[in-house]
Design a protein around this motif. Structure first.
Motif, short mmCIF file in Angstrom:
data_model
loop_
_atom_site.label_atom_id
_atom_site.label_comp_id
_atom_site.label_asym_id
_atom_site.label_seq_id
_atom_site.Cartn_x
_atom_site.Cartn_y
_atom_site.Cartn_z
N ARG A 93 0.84 -1.19 0.00
CA ARG A 93 0.00 0.00 0.00
C ARG A 93 0.88 1.24 0.00
O ARG A 93 2.02 1.21 0.45
N ILE A 94 0.30 2.35 -0.48
CA ILE A 94 1.01 3.63 -0.55
C ILE A 94 0.29 4.59 0.39
O ILE A 94 -0.88 4.94 0.17
N HIS A 95 0.98 5.00 1.42
CA HIS A 95 0.45 5.85 2.48
C HIS A 95 1.03 7.25 2.33
O HIS A 95 2.22 7.38 2.05
N MET A 96 0.21 8.26 2.48
CA MET A 96 0.74 9.62 2.32
C MET A 96 0.12 10.58 3.33
O MET A 96 -0.97 10.35 3.86
N SER A 97 0.85 11.65 3.54
CA SER A 97 0.42 12.71 4.44
C SER A 97 -0.67 13.56 3.79
O SER A 97 -0.90 13.48 2.57
#
Length: 140
Positions: A93-97
């Motif tokens: 998964r790609i998690h971002m602020s």
């Protein structure tokens, strides 16, 4: 590399108005490539590589550090926040602020972003974070 992690940066030495889109597309490509890479070619039943990805957008300080073995280093809260996005991500998964998600919505409205909600981030407190959906279909 940072331990078992890799860091990629955009918009550092040259203005790139689409820097967040570039990082997002890179993250998608890296996960797709990892997921096609066997852990052991002689034992395909072990499956493929799984990784976590996280990113953040913001200012950094860059410098060459060291005399005998000089290294190009990045410093600042942006680096720490990006690291926290990765460590709080999940497999493939790609998690971002929130800052990265805001930039990405403007630079690549075609990419799907899902609100993860507010989570506790070590050293930062509670923050609103987002997932970048990995498009299905052609992995090329």
């Amino acid at each position: 590399t940072i331990g078992d992690a890799y860091m990629a940066v955009a918009n550092l030495v040259k203005q790139q108005p689409d820097h967040t889109k570039r990082i997002a597309e890179f993250a998608i490509d890296v996960i797709k490539t990892a997921n096609r890479t066997l852990l052991d070619n002689d034992r395909p039943e072990l499956g493929c590589v799984n990784i976590r990805v996280g990113f953040h957008s913001g200012p950094v300080v860059a410098s060459v550090v060291g005399n005998m073995n000089p290294r190009f280093c990045l410093f600042g809260d942006t680096v720490n926040t990006a690291s926290r996005m990765e460590s709080n991500s999940q497999k493939n998964r790609i998690h971002m602020s929130e800052a990265a998600a805001t930039n990405l919505k403007g630079q690549a409205p075609e990419l799907e972003i899902e609100c993860r909600g507010r989570i506790q981030i070590k050293g930062k407190g509670e923050q609103l974070t987002f997932w970048l959906t990995i498009p299905t279909g052609d992995a090329n």
